[in-house]
Design a protein around this motif. Structure first.
Motif, PDB file in Angstrom:
ATOM      1  N   LEU A 136       0.821  -1.214   0.000  1.00  0.00           N
ATOM      2  CA  LEU A 136       0.000   0.000   0.000  1.00  0.00           C
ATOM      3  C   LEU A 136       0.855   1.265   0.000  1.00  0.00           C
ATOM      4  CD1 LEU A 136      -2.771  -1.058   2.564  1.00  0.00           C
ATOM      5  CD2 LEU A 136      -2.561  -1.625   0.134  1.00  0.00           C
ATOM      6  N   GLY A 137       2.000   1.212  -0.640  1.00  0.00           N
ATOM      7  CA  GLY A 137       2.830   2.393  -0.788  1.00  0.00           C
ATOM      8  C   GLY A 137       3.599   2.796   0.450  1.00  0.00           C
ATOM      9  N   VAL A 138       3.705   1.920   1.433  1.00  0.00           N
ATOM     10  CA  VAL A 138       4.439   2.252   2.663  1.00  0.00           C
ATOM     11  C   VAL A 138       5.854   1.696   2.537  1.00  0.00           C
ATOM     12  CG1 VAL A 138       4.511   2.047   5.168  1.00  0.00           C
ATOM     13  CG2 VAL A 138       2.310   2.255   4.003  1.00  0.00           C
ATOM     14  N   THR A 139       6.781   2.553   2.110  1.00  0.00           N
ATOM     15  CA  THR A 139       8.189   2.210   1.991  1.00  0.00           C
ATOM     16  C   THR A 139       8.994   3.290   2.707  1.00  0.00           C
ATOM     17  OG1 THR A 139       8.515   3.435  -0.069  1.00  0.00           O
ATOM     18  CG2 THR A 139       7.776   1.142  -0.261  1.00  0.00           C
ATOM     19  N   VAL A 140      10.268   3.024   2.919  1.00  0.00           N
ATOM     20  CA  VAL A 140      11.102   3.981   3.660  1.00  0.00           C
ATOM     21  C   VAL A 140      11.135   5.353   2.975  1.00  0.00           C
ATOM     22  CG1 VAL A 140      13.439   4.477   4.471  1.00  0.00           C
ATOM     23  CG2 VAL A 140      12.474   2.173   4.752  1.00  0.00           C
ATOM     24  N   PRO A 141      11.453   5.459   1.673  1.00  0.00           N
ATOM     25  CA  PRO A 141      11.491   6.790   1.059  1.00  0.00           C
ATOM     26  C   PRO A 141      10.134   7.478   1.048  1.00  0.00           C
ATOM     27  CG  PRO A 141      12.699   5.200  -0.275  1.00  0.00           C
ATOM     28  CD  PRO A 141      11.930   4.416   0.742  1.00  0.00           C
ATOM     29  N   LEU A 142       9.057   6.723   0.780  1.00  0.00           N
ATOM     30  CA  LEU A 142       7.737   7.351   0.708  1.00  0.00           C
ATOM     31  C   LEU A 142       7.253   7.800   2.084  1.00  0.00           C
ATOM     32  CD1 LEU A 142       5.836   5.268  -2.000  1.00  0.00           C
ATOM     33  CD2 LEU A 142       7.116   7.403  -2.226  1.00  0.00           C
ATOM     34  N   GLN A 253      11.603  18.129  -9.515  1.00  0.00           N
ATOM     35  CA  GLN A 253      10.254  18.234  -8.973  1.00  0.00           C
ATOM     36  C   GLN A 253       9.242  18.337 -10.096  1.00  0.00           C
ATOM     37  OE1 GLN A 253      11.121  21.668  -6.091  1.00  0.00           O
ATOM     38  NE2 GLN A 253       9.580  20.490  -4.993  1.00  0.00           N
ATOM     39  N   LEU A 254       8.010  17.947  -9.800  1.00  0.00           N
ATOM     40  CA  LEU A 254       6.872  18.124 -10.693  1.00  0.00           C
ATOM     41  C   LEU A 254       5.760  18.821  -9.914  1.00  0.00           C
ATOM     42  CD1 LEU A 254       6.752  14.714 -12.630  1.00  0.00           C
ATOM     43  CD2 LEU A 254       7.477  16.949 -13.508  1.00  0.00           C
ATOM     44  N   PRO A 255       4.797  19.405 -10.604  1.00  0.00           N
ATOM     45  CA  PRO A 255       3.702  20.093  -9.902  1.00  0.00           C
ATOM     46  C   PRO A 255       3.006  19.190  -8.892  1.00  0.00           C
ATOM     47  CG  PRO A 255       3.634  20.599 -12.242  1.00  0.00           C
ATOM     48  CD  PRO A 255       4.679  19.532 -12.071  1.00  0.00           C
ATOM     49  N   GLY A 256       2.391  19.812  -7.894  1.00  0.00           N
ATOM     50  CA  GLY A 256       1.716  19.062  -6.845  1.00  0.00           C
ATOM     51  C   GLY A 256       2.638  18.670  -5.716  1.00  0.00           C
ATOM     52  N   GLY A 257       3.835  19.274  -5.658  1.00  0.00           N
ATOM     53  CA  GLY A 257       4.770  18.933  -4.599  1.00  0.00           C
ATOM     54  C   GLY A 257       5.408  17.572  -4.765  1.00  0.00           C
ATOM     55  N   LEU A 258       5.456  17.057  -5.991  1.00  0.00           N
ATOM     56  CA  LEU A 258       6.019  15.730  -6.242  1.00  0.00           C
ATOM     57  C   LEU A 258       7.528  15.828  -6.444  1.00  0.00           C
ATOM     58  CD1 LEU A 258       3.353  14.330  -8.742  1.00  0.00           C
ATOM     59  CD2 LEU A 258       3.369  14.207  -6.240  1.00  0.00           C
ATOM     60  N   GLY A 281       4.680  11.340  -0.995  1.00  0.00           N
ATOM     61  CA  GLY A 281       4.409  10.419   0.087  1.00  0.00           C
ATOM     62  C   GLY A 281       3.054   9.753  -0.033  1.00  0.00           C
ATOM     63  N   LEU A 282       2.117  10.397  -0.752  1.00  0.00           N
ATOM     64  CA  LEU A 282       0.794   9.822  -1.003  1.00  0.00           C
ATOM     65  C   LEU A 282       0.576   9.598  -2.497  1.00  0.00           C
ATOM     66  CD1 LEU A 282      -1.582  11.715   1.486  1.00  0.00           C
ATOM     67  CD2 LEU A 282      -0.678   9.391   1.676  1.00  0.00           C
ATOM     68  N   SER A 283       0.623  10.679  -3.263  1.00  0.00           N
ATOM     69  CA  SER A 283       0.484  10.564  -4.713  1.00  0.00           C
ATOM     70  C   SER A 283       1.790  10.050  -5.304  1.00  0.00           C
ATOM     71  CB  SER A 283       0.146  11.930  -5.330  1.00  0.00           C
ATOM     72  OG  SER A 283      -1.092  12.406  -4.846  1.00  0.00           O
ATOM     73  N   VAL A 284       1.664   9.187  -6.313  1.00  0.00           N
ATOM     74  CA  VAL A 284       2.834   8.650  -6.994  1.00  0.00           C
ATOM     75  C   VAL A 284       2.592   8.728  -8.495  1.00  0.00           C
ATOM     76  CG1 VAL A 284       4.304   6.636  -7.375  1.00  0.00           C
ATOM     77  CG2 VAL A 284       3.375   7.074  -5.098  1.00  0.00           C
ATOM     78  N   ILE A 285       3.578   9.238  -9.213  1.00  0.00           N
ATOM     79  CA  ILE A 285       3.497   9.316 -10.667  1.00  0.00           C
ATOM     80  C   ILE A 285       4.774   8.749 -11.260  1.00  0.00           C
ATOM     81  CG2 ILE A 285       3.628  10.938 -12.607  1.00  0.00           C
ATOM     82  CD1 ILE A 285       1.467  12.563 -11.370  1.00  0.00           C
ATOM     83  N   SER A 286       4.620   7.854 -12.235  1.00  0.00           N
ATOM     84  CA  SER A 286       5.752   7.351 -13.012  1.00  0.00           C
ATOM     85  C   SER A 286       5.787   8.091 -14.340  1.00  0.00           C
ATOM     86  CB  SER A 286       5.611   5.856 -13.280  1.00  0.00           C
ATOM     87  OG  SER A 286       6.143   5.093 -12.226  1.00  0.00           O
ATOM     88  N   VAL A 287       6.950   8.592 -14.689  1.00  0.00           N
ATOM     89  CA  VAL A 287       7.157   9.224 -16.000  1.00  0.00           C
ATOM     90  C   VAL A 287       8.133   8.346 -16.776  1.00  0.00           C
ATOM     91  CG1 VAL A 287       7.973  11.255 -17.244  1.00  0.00           C
ATOM     92  CG2 VAL A 287       6.751  11.528 -15.070  1.00  0.00           C
ATOM     93  N   PHE A 288       7.660   7.786 -17.893  1.00  0.00           N
ATOM     94  CA  PHE A 288       8.492   6.950 -18.753  1.00  0.00           C
ATOM     95  C   PHE A 288       8.930   7.772 -19.959  1.00  0.00           C
ATOM     96  CE2 PHE A 288       5.845   4.171 -16.298  1.00  0.00           C
ATOM     97  CZ  PHE A 288       6.668   3.102 -15.969  1.00  0.00           C
ATOM     98  N   GLU A 289      10.212   7.691 -20.284  1.00  0.00           N
ATOM     99  CA  GLU A 289      10.754   8.423 -21.421  1.00  0.00           C
ATOM    100  C   GLU A 289      11.432   7.446 -22.375  1.00  0.00           C
ATOM    101  OE1 GLU A 289      13.309  11.667 -20.361  1.00  0.00           O
ATOM    102  OE2 GLU A 289      12.143  12.171 -18.565  1.00  0.00           O
ATOM    103  N   ASP A 335      -1.005   7.643 -10.023  1.00  0.00           N
ATOM    104  CA  ASP A 335      -1.840   7.365  -8.861  1.00  0.00           C
ATOM    105  C   ASP A 335      -1.884   8.673  -8.076  1.00  0.00           C
ATOM    106  OD1 ASP A 335      -3.230   6.418  -6.719  1.00  0.00           O
ATOM    107  OD2 ASP A 335      -1.665   5.070  -5.992  1.00  0.00           O
ATOM    108  N   ALA A 336      -2.668   9.617  -8.595  1.00  0.00           N
ATOM    109  CA  ALA A 336      -2.685  10.974  -8.061  1.00  0.00           C
ATOM    110  C   ALA A 336      -4.003  11.645  -8.449  1.00  0.00           C
ATOM    111  CB  ALA A 336      -1.503  11.778  -8.612  1.00  0.00           C
ATOM    112  N   PRO A 337      -4.394  12.716  -7.752  1.00  0.00           N
ATOM    113  CA  PRO A 337      -5.616  13.440  -8.104  1.00  0.00           C
ATOM    114  C   PRO A 337      -5.549  13.978  -9.529  1.00  0.00           C
ATOM    115  CG  PRO A 337      -4.840  14.099  -5.927  1.00  0.00           C
ATOM    116  CD  PRO A 337      -3.760  13.264  -6.530  1.00  0.00           C
TER     117      PRO A 337
END
Length: 375
Positions: A136-142, A253-258, A281-289, A335-337
């Motif tokens: 459920l997204g609970v890891t040390v960095p997050l 950084q990306l918008p939304g404090g990411l 810490g809550l929202s997670v976004i993957s950017v693939f290039e 996985d974000a608003p």
């Protein structure tokens, strides 16, 4: 050139969790330290939140740390059910079986992802058991990013299914509830998580059910044996920064404090695919290039406009998005608003639509072809 786009349709569970794979302890510390430096003061206007000194905050921090550690040291298996809601959508559900052995590997097998389902198991980028993707997204960095961007507090005892739990809440600087976690009383493994928007509506509910624990060092039963990982070990902060010298776009950084907290890559027939993970810490976004261009149409995707840009989206709730920009194909799995996703799409490069004179030139060429007597 279409690997990133194709993977988002074919293996959504893989892409959503690929950004959650963690590096070893030093790489984790480097990434989190850089994220904290980049976001210092941004969450609370440069002031430490007063709410952070409330009674129960220290206990909440300790419980979350124990939850992240439990995902490393415990051997377990269970079923993770991830439900998301967004405006104008009936919601989406992703169901996965998860196996983890202490000191070993983490295996995830997606069971149902709607129209884009895949039952192909895969190994997470954790191949030594020291930094699994977590539950459920609970890891040390997050967890560290969560404590940077939100105020966490202990909310008392509760229940998650048939197990007793300790409840931890995360609140925004204005005091509104952002998330609530239920941590197993006996093991501290996360069992349930709810995320709320700024109007107190639940936008996601994740549960870890049918949980079974094995003895330390022993493997849970029935884990698929034919799983394979495609991605490199997660990059350290120095490696992430070095990617820019190789021509990759790597925003801190990306918008939304990411904040950028992890990254990895894989090599396909058409070239290298880079995966960058961003979170608060809550929202997670993957950017693939991936270097290349998308065709005019994509099977399984539909065209839409987001943040003023024409892009392709997949899935009923538009959590997979792809487009071309300046010689690169970008695929976002979110996985974000919705407002955060839209802002991220707007912040990344896009190809500009044809200008007035280019449209006029093309129009004149077409007109000339119609009246050409020698055609």
């Amino acid at each position: 050139m279409l690997l990133a786009a194709a993977l988002a349709v074919a293996v959504p569970g893989f892409l959503v969790t690929a950004c959650s794979g963690q590096a070893g302890p030093q790489a984790q510390n480097d990434a989190v330290a850089a994220a904290r430096a980049a976001t210092a003061g941004s969450a609370t206007g440069g002031r430490a939140p007063v709410a952070g000194r409330r009674p129960g905050a220290v206990l909440a921090v300790r419980l979350l740390a124990q939850a992240a550690q439990a995902a490393i040291v415990r051997s377990y298996q269970g079923e993770e059910v991830v439900t998301r809601w967004s405006a104008g959508s009936s919601g989406s559900v992703l169901v996965s079986d998860i196996w983890h052995v202490s000191g070993g590997q983490t295996v995830t097998q997606t069971l149902d992802a709607g129209a884009s389902s895949s039952s192909q198991p895969y190994l997470s980028s954790d191949d030594d058991g020291q930094a699994p993707e977590g539950v459920l997204g609970v890891t040390v960095p997050l967890v560290q990013l969560l404590e940077t961007h939100y105020v966490v507090a202990y909310a008392g005892a509760g229940r998650a299914g048939d197990r007793t739990a300790q409840v931890v809440e995360a609140r925004r600087a204005d005091g509104s509830l952002a998330a609530r976690f239920w941590l197993d009383d006996a093991t501290k493994l996360p069992l349930e998580r709810e995320v709320f928007d700024t109007t107190a509506h639940v936008i996601s509910r994740d549960v870890f059910i049918n949980v079974r624990f094995a003895k330390q060092g022993s493997a849970p039963a029935s884990a698929p044996a034919d799983s394979q990982g495609l991605w490199t070990d997660p990059f350290s902060q120095a490696q992430l920064l070095a990617l820019r010298a190789r021509g990759w776009l790597v925003p801190a950084q990306l918008p939304g404090g990411l904040s950028l907290y992890t990254g990895a890559e894989t090599v396909a027939n058409a070239g290298t695919v880079l995966d960058l993970g961003y979170s608060d810490g809550l929202s997670v976004i993957s950017v693939f290039e991936q270097r290349g261009h998308l065709p005019a149409s994509l099977a399984g995707w539909r065209k839409t406009t987001v943040a003023g840009h024409a892009i392709f989206v997949a899935g009923p709730d538009q959590r997979s998005l792809t487009w071309s920009g300046r010689g690169m194909v970008y695929t976002v799995v979110a996985d974000a608003p919705t407002q955060t996703v839209n802002a991220v799409v707007g912040a990344l490069p896009h190809d500009k639509p044809p200008g007035f004179w280019k449209r006029m030139t093309k129009g004149l060429v077409r007109l000339a072809s119609w009246v050409n007597p020698f055609r």
